[in-house]
Design a protein around this motif. Structure first.
Motif, short mmCIF file in Angstrom:
data_model
loop_
_atom_site.label_atom_id
_atom_site.label_comp_id
_atom_site.label_asym_id
_atom_site.label_seq_id
_atom_site.Cartn_x
_atom_site.Cartn_y
_atom_site.Cartn_z
N ILE A 153 -1.31 4.76 8.94
CA ILE A 153 -2.02 6.04 8.95
C ILE A 153 -1.61 6.86 10.17
O ILE A 153 -1.37 8.07 10.08
CB ILE A 153 -3.53 5.79 8.89
CG1 ILE A 153 -3.89 5.31 7.48
CG2 ILE A 153 -4.33 7.03 9.28
CD1 ILE A 153 -5.19 4.59 7.37
N CYS B 3 1.74 8.31 9.74
CA CYS B 3 1.62 9.44 8.82
C CYS B 3 1.01 10.66 9.52
O CYS B 3 1.48 11.78 9.37
CB CYS B 3 0.73 9.01 7.66
SG CYS B 3 1.06 9.80 6.11
N LYS C 145 -0.53 11.64 2.31
CA LYS C 145 -1.23 12.67 3.07
C LYS C 145 -0.89 14.02 2.47
O LYS C 145 0.27 14.45 2.48
CB LYS C 145 -0.83 12.64 4.55
CG LYS C 145 -1.55 13.72 5.37
CD LYS C 145 -1.20 13.62 6.84
CE LYS C 145 -0.03 14.50 7.14
NZ LYS C 145 0.27 14.66 8.55
N TYR D 105 0.85 -1.19 0.00
CA TYR D 105 0.00 0.00 0.00
C TYR D 105 0.89 1.24 0.00
O TYR D 105 2.01 1.21 0.50
CB TYR D 105 -0.87 0.07 1.25
CG TYR D 105 -1.89 -1.02 1.38
CD1 TYR D 105 -3.20 -0.83 0.93
CD2 TYR D 105 -1.58 -2.25 1.95
CE1 TYR D 105 -4.16 -1.83 1.07
CE2 TYR D 105 -2.52 -3.24 2.09
CZ TYR D 105 -3.81 -3.03 1.64
OH TYR D 105 -4.76 -4.01 1.77
N ILE E 148 -5.15 6.15 0.20
CA ILE E 148 -4.44 4.89 0.34
C ILE E 148 -4.62 4.11 -0.95
O ILE E 148 -5.75 3.84 -1.37
CB ILE E 148 -4.93 4.07 1.56
CG1 ILE E 148 -4.66 4.84 2.86
CG2 ILE E 148 -4.21 2.73 1.63
CD1 ILE E 148 -5.77 5.65 3.35
N LEU F 214 -6.11 11.91 3.30
CA LEU F 214 -5.32 10.69 3.18
C LEU F 214 -5.87 9.85 2.03
O LEU F 214 -7.07 9.56 1.99
CB LEU F 214 -5.40 9.86 4.46
CG LEU F 214 -4.66 10.39 5.68
CD1 LEU F 214 -5.09 9.64 6.91
CD2 LEU F 214 -3.17 10.25 5.48
N ILE G 185 0.38 5.16 1.37
CA ILE G 185 -0.46 6.13 2.07
C ILE G 185 0.09 7.51 1.75
O ILE G 185 1.26 7.78 1.98
CB ILE G 185 -0.44 5.89 3.59
CG1 ILE G 185 -0.92 4.48 3.92
CG2 ILE G 185 -1.27 6.94 4.32
CD1 ILE G 185 -0.68 4.07 5.36
#
Length: 192
Positions: free
Chosen positions: A181, A184, A14, A10, A26, A24, A12
């Motif tokens: 997350i 982040c 931001k 994945y 993803i 955000l 992510i």
């Protein structure tokens, strides 16, 4: 479990310049959007909802801090579709001054693993030189199951999440993505 949680890689992203709060996105390995969140600005208590897309019609996952502004905060992760309490992530406040560290908890708050910044030396350098990207390892049962690697970009925080070291799915992808997350969103605030 929803298709959004069936991938091994994945990204992510931001975006930080948003009046309404951070966005955000993803993505899976093929760069398809699998989850989205619009984080509200100026919140005292983190409450992050993840949706299937930018329309925010279908919530899949929720990450909520147990208390407001806590140096060693615990974040509950809940599957919004099933109502299942997946587990929790607790930041180790004082230990994280030198090197970021988190505890992974199961649905009954029993410790099942840790997430640690890659090295103490690099962690100390990152606190002085803000441009060195962070890297973390998530371990369960003494084995690394997931890695989180940040790419440096002053405008967009990007973390690559790699579950390929966990082919038997020991680390619940929902909890692992919630960790990415939080790395982040929460760890990013310490540098601001």
């Amino acid at each position: 479990m929803t298709q959004a949680f069936n991938h091994t890689h994945y990204t992510i992203r931001k975006k930080v310049f948003s009046i309404m709060g951070a966005k955000l996105h993803i993505y899976d390995n093929a760069e398809n959007l699998v989850l989205f969140s619009q984080m509200k600005a100026f919140k005292l208590k983190e409450d992050i909802s993840l949706y299937t897309d930018e329309d925010m019609d279908r919530e899949l996952l929720r990450i909520q801090a147990r208390s407001a502004i806590d140096f060693s905060a615990t974040y509950d992760v809940k599957d919004s579709v099933t109502g299942e309490h997946v587990g929790a992530l607790r930041r180790k406040g004082l230990k994280s001054i030198l090197k970021d560290e988190w505890v992974i908890l199961d649905s009954h708050d029993a410790e099942i693993g840790t997430i640690k910044e890659d090295s103490t030396l690099m962690a100390l350098l990152r606190r002085v030189i803000n441009v060195i990207p962070q890297s973390y390892n998530a371990s369960l049962g003494g084995q690394t199951r997931t890695t989180f690697k940040q790419n440096f970009n002053p405008f967009v925080t990007k973390i690559n999440v790699d579950f390929s070291s966990d082919p038997t799915l020991q680390f619940d992808r929902r909890l692992g993505l919630a960790a990415g997350i939080l790395l982040c969103a929460v760890e990013g605030k310490q540098d601001s």
